[in-house]
Design an enzyme around this catalytic site. Sequence first.
Site, PDB file in Angstrom:
ATOM      1  N   CYS A 277      -4.256  -0.004  10.897  1.00  0.00           N
ATOM      2  CA  CYS A 277      -5.060  -0.797   9.966  1.00  0.00           C
ATOM      3  C   CYS A 277      -6.364  -1.228  10.615  1.00  0.00           C
ATOM      4  O   CYS A 277      -7.400  -1.286   9.961  1.00  0.00           O
ATOM      5  CB  CYS A 277      -4.268  -2.011   9.470  1.00  0.00           C
ATOM      6  SG  CYS A 277      -2.865  -1.513   8.444  1.00  0.00           S
ATOM      7  N   ARG A 278      -6.303  -1.506  11.908  1.00  0.00           N
ATOM      8  CA  ARG A 278      -7.551  -1.795  12.637  1.00  0.00           C
ATOM      9  C   ARG A 278      -8.489  -0.604  12.531  1.00  0.00           C
ATOM     10  O   ARG A 278      -9.680  -0.755  12.258  1.00  0.00           O
ATOM     11  CB  ARG A 278      -7.253  -2.079  14.106  1.00  0.00           C
ATOM     12  CG  ARG A 278      -6.991  -3.505  14.400  1.00  0.00           C
ATOM     13  CD  ARG A 278      -7.021  -3.731  15.918  1.00  0.00           C
ATOM     14  NE  ARG A 278      -7.279  -5.118  16.160  1.00  0.00           N
ATOM     15  CZ  ARG A 278      -6.509  -5.890  16.900  1.00  0.00           C
ATOM     16  NH1 ARG A 278      -5.443  -5.401  17.482  1.00  0.00           N
ATOM     17  NH2 ARG A 278      -6.815  -7.153  17.064  1.00  0.00           N
TER      18      ARG A 278
END
Length: 162
Positions: free
Chosen positions: A51-52
């Site tokens: 997700c980063r």
Amino acid sequence: MLSKGDTAPDFSLPGVPVDQSEDIAQYDLSELRKTGPVLINFYLFDFNPQCRRNVCDLHDMSWFDLDSDIQVFGISTDSTFSHREFARQEGLDFPLLSDNDGSIAEAYDVLIDELRGHKRIAQRAVYLIDESGTVQYSWSADSPDSQPDWQHVKAAVEATKT
């Protein structure tokens, strides 16, 4: 999953503004789209490595910075408190919204009932919604590690301007 041509479900969600010194703000899709297209990036979790990568890739797309007509938002089921720290650490320049009960992910048909012991989370997905509330682009991940092709998203954004 919603498809191109579908009507995007309206929502009102709390979120962390770009100016993180501000308190939590409320974001209403019906109001947001009055000023131009809205890009919604659903993601699983703050601080998750994939997700980063996803939100950082989105942040690094300089063409969003150059196009003031497009509004970009990240949505996950994490809290606004988690979002605030995640946005601060990653230097994000778009608001993160909290769908803390998963109801908006469900309305957009991207809700995962359970993933690795976590219930009711958003699947990675991207929607481009025009001023009329119509979905102009949609993509969802086949697996939690899949990432969108941002060039396809950019092409969809460009197509909404013609």
